[in-house]
Scaffold this motif. Sequence first.
Motif, PDB file in Angstrom:
ATOM      1  N   PRO A 209      -9.415   6.317  -7.433  1.00 15.13           N
ATOM      2  CA  PRO A 209      -9.604   5.091  -6.641  1.00 15.13           C
ATOM      3  C   PRO A 209     -11.028   4.584  -6.783  1.00 15.13           C
ATOM      4  CG  PRO A 209      -9.603   7.018  -5.214  1.00 15.13           C
ATOM      5  CD  PRO A 209      -9.213   7.508  -6.586  1.00 15.13           C
TER       6      PRO A 209
ATOM      7  N   ILE B 134       0.838  -1.210   0.000  1.00 14.43           N
ATOM      8  CA  ILE B 134       0.000   0.000   0.000  1.00 14.43           C
ATOM      9  C   ILE B 134       0.866   1.251   0.000  1.00 14.43           C
ATOM     10  CG2 ILE B 134      -1.656   1.325   1.375  1.00 14.43           C
ATOM     11  CD1 ILE B 134      -2.667  -1.481   2.392  1.00 14.43           C
ATOM     12  N   GLY B 135       1.821   1.310   0.916  1.00 16.40           N
ATOM     13  CA  GLY B 135       2.669   2.493   1.018  1.00 16.40           C
ATOM     14  C   GLY B 135       3.557   2.700  -0.199  1.00 16.40           C
TER      15      GLY B 135
ATOM     16  N   ALA C  43      -7.751   0.845  -2.474  1.00 18.88           N
ATOM     17  CA  ALA C  43      -7.649   2.290  -2.678  1.00 18.88           C
ATOM     18  C   ALA C  43      -6.274   2.707  -3.196  1.00 18.88           C
ATOM     19  CB  ALA C  43      -7.939   3.025  -1.368  1.00 18.88           C
ATOM     20  N   SER C  44      -5.331   1.762  -3.252  1.00 25.95           N
ATOM     21  CA  SER C  44      -3.969   2.135  -3.643  1.00 25.95           C
ATOM     22  C   SER C  44      -3.470   1.412  -4.888  1.00 25.95           C
ATOM     23  CB  SER C  44      -3.008   1.864  -2.475  1.00 25.95           C
ATOM     24  OG  SER C  44      -3.072   0.509  -2.080  1.00 25.95           O
ATOM     25  N   VAL C  45      -3.518   0.075  -4.871  1.00 32.64           N
ATOM     26  CA  VAL C  45      -2.941  -0.684  -5.990  1.00 32.64           C
ATOM     27  C   VAL C  45      -3.643  -0.390  -7.324  1.00 32.64           C
ATOM     28  CG1 VAL C  45      -2.401  -2.977  -6.871  1.00 32.64           C
ATOM     29  CG2 VAL C  45      -2.117  -2.485  -4.443  1.00 32.64           C
TER      30      VAL C  45
ATOM     31  N   SER D   9       3.071   1.592  -3.213  1.00 37.22           N
ATOM     32  CA  SER D   9       2.248   1.959  -4.365  1.00 37.22           C
ATOM     33  C   SER D   9       2.025   3.468  -4.388  1.00 37.22           C
ATOM     34  CB  SER D   9       0.902   1.237  -4.310  1.00 37.22           C
ATOM     35  OG  SER D   9       1.058  -0.155  -4.465  1.00 37.22           O
ATOM     36  N   ALA D  10       1.807   4.041  -3.206  1.00 34.87           N
ATOM     37  CA  ALA D  10       1.626   5.498  -3.123  1.00 34.87           C
ATOM     38  C   ALA D  10       2.899   6.228  -3.534  1.00 34.87           C
ATOM     39  CB  ALA D  10       1.222   5.883  -1.704  1.00 34.87           C
TER      40      ALA D  10
ATOM     41  N   VAL E 292      -5.034   2.281  -8.238  1.00 34.00           N
ATOM     42  CA  VAL E 292      -4.654   3.637  -8.646  1.00 34.00           C
ATOM     43  C   VAL E 292      -3.299   3.600  -9.347  1.00 34.00           C
ATOM     44  CG1 VAL E 292      -4.080   5.952  -7.826  1.00 34.00           C
ATOM     45  CG2 VAL E 292      -6.008   4.720  -6.830  1.00 34.00           C
ATOM     46  N   LEU E 293      -2.379   2.811  -8.796  1.00 33.04           N
ATOM     47  CA  LEU E 293      -1.064   2.662  -9.436  1.00 33.04           C
ATOM     48  C   LEU E 293      -1.211   2.048 -10.819  1.00 33.04           C
ATOM     49  CD1 LEU E 293       2.014   2.454  -9.568  1.00 33.04           C
ATOM     50  CD2 LEU E 293       1.868   0.365  -8.175  1.00 33.04           C
TER      51      LEU E 293
ATOM     52  N   LEU F 103      -7.726  -0.675   1.975  1.00 26.88           N
ATOM     53  CA  LEU F 103      -6.562   0.150   1.641  1.00 26.88           C
ATOM     54  C   LEU F 103      -5.864  -0.370   0.385  1.00 26.88           C
ATOM     55  CD1 LEU F 103      -5.071   0.744   5.203  1.00 26.88           C
ATOM     56  CD2 LEU F 103      -6.239   2.410   3.758  1.00 26.88           C
TER      57      LEU F 103
ATOM     58  N   VAL G 142       3.019   6.116  -7.322  1.00 27.16           N
ATOM     59  CA  VAL G 142       2.039   7.040  -7.909  1.00 27.16           C
ATOM     60  C   VAL G 142       2.519   8.477  -7.779  1.00 27.16           C
ATOM     61  CG1 VAL G 142      -0.303   7.962  -7.700  1.00 27.16           C
ATOM     62  CG2 VAL G 142       0.083   5.495  -7.563  1.00 27.16           C
TER      63      VAL G 142
END
Length: 452
Positions: free
Chosen positions: A50, A29-30, A319-321, A32-33, A323-324, A316, A36
């Motif tokens: 997301p 998660i982190g 909401a993250s992967v 991936s952010a 988006v990447l 989470l 991005v």
Amino acid sequence: MQTFEVIVQILLFIAPLAISVRYGPMALIGCSAVSVFIMVEIMRMEPASPPLSAVFIILSVICATAALTAAGGMEWLVRLAGKAMRSHPRSIPVVGPLFVWLFTVMSGTGNITFALVPIMYEVSYAAKIRPERILGTAVAVCQLALMASPVAAVTYVFLTLTEPEGNTLLKTLAVTIPASLISTVLTSMVMSRYGKDLADDPEYQRRLAAGEIEPPNTDADAAEDLPPLRDRAPWSAFIFLGGVICGCILGFFEPLRPTNQVVQADGSVLDHTVSMAFMIPITMFAVAGLIMIVCRVTTQDVIGQPIIGTGLIAALLLASVPVLAGTILNAHMDQVASFVGSAIGVSVALFALILFLLASLIQSQVASLTMLVPAALAGGLAVGPMTGMLGAASGNNLLASMSGLGQACILTDKTGSTKQGSILINGSFLLPMLLGSVFAIALGLGIQALVY
């Protein structure tokens, strides 16, 4: 220059996946952010949005399940299942996974399997049946069954993505329920003959001789002295199942959902029926609220349930992967659609292979479908075959031996028959996962031809 940018983008996508193998899903998660941020701020790429509807669904189902567990309804259901399994111990290789399938379909989460693992082990060992046969299959089935659950997040994410193509909940479940149920039975039957019998297993015999494990207890099916359930525990189960039934009815009969008039930019007015992506979360949040009121469950009781943490990580991740992946796809959608279209032109079944591999990398069915389905639709794949191949998403279970559920099975099985494997994937869970996926895909493709 363009080739260099593509290479950098690929590395930014792969790096979080590689790091997560060592440090777990929160690292994915982190990181991936971080990727991005680099793409958007430094490379000036257009960020993806997301999938908030999917996050909404996951949180609602987790809240309802946590309330059910806190009220004792889950324990009540598990005791009913345990009583049924103990009454037919020789049938445990098939009956055990069937209960896992049923409870997962009803609850929308595979976490229910944690509660069934000790019962399946106890019954199988008392019947002198190799526990690996049941536990390995159960871990595979709990992921496969999610595709057939009317309240699972993965079902409604797929439905949300394919509704514009005319897909409905009724059509989806008409394919996934029989495909996953029959594949559960077939996989259980094949696995019932897998591995050596305990009498011929050298590791079990060594443990038995060394006193590391007690001999099978032939009275294991006797009534247990269990602690009393919470007051109104059965009520919570009935409320939860009522919510599941309500969600199915709303999904099956669209006229029951409200229709509103929406004014378009050009001044025209269109009728818009409230989608199931909205109705299901509202229904499940209502279920959580009703359980808390009727069964006198406090907020602390609910948030103290382990499933809350699991659900938060799932939300989470979603909401993250995606988006990447979506940020990269936005920049190359034409090329991706062309590739997917070419792959489908060679063989429709390649969608299943791509989905299986993607789910194996990300270890999330929802995130994998969120990334792949739009590209497949753009590539020309019809909704019917896509629905038939949803069983491939159980590839997220490739590293099952490292998961919490896999470890629970390994630690519970004192006979030593359920193993992790020397290279992580070659443990007790690989074969049933592959069998379940293959059976589900084959059956799903056949059934969807009749439904769509």
